[in-house]
Design an enzyme around this catalytic site. Structure first.
Site, PDB file in Angstrom:
ATOM      1  N   ASP A  32       0.782  -1.306   0.072  1.00  0.00           N
ATOM      2  CA  ASP A  32      -0.139   0.170   0.020  1.00  0.00           C
ATOM      3  C   ASP A  32       0.913   1.193  -0.001  1.00  0.00           C
ATOM      4  O   ASP A  32       1.984   1.227   0.582  1.00  0.00           O
ATOM      5  CB  ASP A  32      -1.191  -0.118   1.382  1.00  0.00           C
ATOM      6  CG  ASP A  32      -1.965   0.962   1.280  1.00  0.00           C
ATOM      7  OD1 ASP A  32      -2.499   1.464  -0.190  1.00  0.00           O
ATOM      8  OD2 ASP A  32      -2.656   1.393   2.073  1.00  0.00           O
TER       9      ASP A  32
ATOM     10  N   HIS B 171       2.781   3.155  -8.950  1.00  0.00           N
ATOM     11  CA  HIS B 171       3.190   1.553  -8.867  1.00  0.00           C
ATOM     12  C   HIS B 171       4.285   1.053  -9.674  1.00  0.00           C
ATOM     13  O   HIS B 171       4.790   0.042  -9.370  1.00  0.00           O
ATOM     14  CB  HIS B 171       1.649   1.238  -9.895  1.00  0.00           C
ATOM     15  CG  HIS B 171       0.449   1.664  -9.309  1.00  0.00           C
ATOM     16  ND1 HIS B 171       0.088   1.056  -8.185  1.00  0.00           N
ATOM     17  CD2 HIS B 171      -0.566   2.512  -9.585  1.00  0.00           C
ATOM     18  CE1 HIS B 171      -1.191   1.609  -7.762  1.00  0.00           C
ATOM     19  NE2 HIS B 171      -1.497   2.495  -8.586  1.00  0.00           N
TER      20      HIS B 171
ATOM     21  N   LEU C 148      11.894 -19.906  -3.844  1.00  0.00           N
ATOM     22  CA  LEU C 148      10.640 -19.020  -3.420  1.00  0.00           C
ATOM     23  C   LEU C 148       9.487 -19.613  -4.326  1.00  0.00           C
ATOM     24  O   LEU C 148       9.585 -19.466  -5.491  1.00  0.00           O
ATOM     25  CB  LEU C 148      11.068 -17.833  -3.414  1.00  0.00           C
ATOM     26  CG  LEU C 148       9.719 -16.796  -2.831  1.00  0.00           C
ATOM     27  CD1 LEU C 148       9.661 -16.945  -1.467  1.00  0.00           C
ATOM     28  CD2 LEU C 148      10.248 -15.383  -3.298  1.00  0.00           C
TER      29      LEU C 148
END
Length: 255
Positions: free
Chosen positions: A25, A42, A136
């Site tokens: 956020d 972004h 991962l």
């Protein structure tokens, strides 16, 4: 304390989360403070994702779930949604080689079918390319909502019961977990929310029942490896009791 020293101490402690979820956020506010369009925030946030993926590999974290685009985000202005979809595709195309080098496995959670064809196809190609990687696991939450996930899982449960493949008397928490988007993955140990807000925002509602939560004022585009290590450091120094008291935990550890 130097960053590498802190990482070494965390690794030696052994108290490292297997699964970290991140609510990324603050992109829009970061851009606004700089007089930039929201999409610039972004775009800069992509660099933070790259830094955190690398940090997860260094720390030995097995799963990272990033809240990339929520069900509610479809309500944003159409130009911003279109920009986010374009950014998603361009990021995957630019970073896929590096992700392969890092042995990262990409998966998605959410309603991928709602994405535009070009975005959905790009994600599916990335998942296919990385499906055999063993490092991962990067869960990209796209068109995702925690309540919708539960609705979907309960529908699947109902179908199994109706078909006679599941006895409702045998339904328990483990049964429900197998119908979630994150089936066969451990629940998140740690949830990080950047940007200063202190809420969950419909993220992994079932899975985070016992997760530790770390809130930070740092906006996502400024959240890089040092800030992530600080969050893991904080986690490593917490006592996770799962409803018990400290004495019970000590007794269990001594058994």
């Amino acid at each position: 304390m130097k960053l590498e020293e802190k990482i070494q101490i965390i690794k030696e402690s052994g108290n490292i989360p297997r699964h970290v979820g991140v609510i990324m956020d603050g992109n829009g506010r970061w851009a606004k403070r700089r007089g930039l369009p929201r999409v610039a925030g972004h775009g800069e946030g992509v660099n933070s994702v790259e830094a955190i993926v690398e940090a997860c590999g260094e720390l030995g974290i097995d799963y990272l779930t990033i809240y990339t685009f929520s069900e509610e985000n479809w309500r944003r202005p159409s130009w911003e949604v279109a920009s986010l979809m374009q950014l998603l595709v361009s990021t995957i195309n630019r970073k896929i080689k590096r992700l392969m080098e890092q042995n990262v496995k990409i998966q998605t959670i959410g309603h991928l079918e709602k994405l535009p064809d070009f975005a959905r196809n790009s994600m599916q190609k990335a998942m296919e390319m990385t499906k055999d990687n063993t490092g991962l696991t990067l869960n990209v939450a796209l068109s995702y909502g925690g309540r919708q996930e539960l609705v979907d899982s309960f529908k699947k449960l109902a179908q199994e019961i109706k078909a006679g493949r599941l006895d409702e008397r045998h339904i328990n928490e483990k049964t429900i977990a197998q119908f979630l988007y994150t089936a066969n993955q451990p629940d998140p140990d740690l949830i990080i929310r950047t940007g200063g807000e202190k809420r969950i925002s419909n993220f992994l509602l079932w899975q985070i029942a016992y997760a530790e939560i770390y809130f930070t004022e740092t906006a996502w585009p400024d959240f890089r490896k040092p800030q992530f290590v600080d969050a893991i450091w904080d986690y490593a120094h917490r006592e996770r009791r799962f409803g018990m008291v400290s004495e019970q935990l000590k007794n269990e550890m001594n058994v």
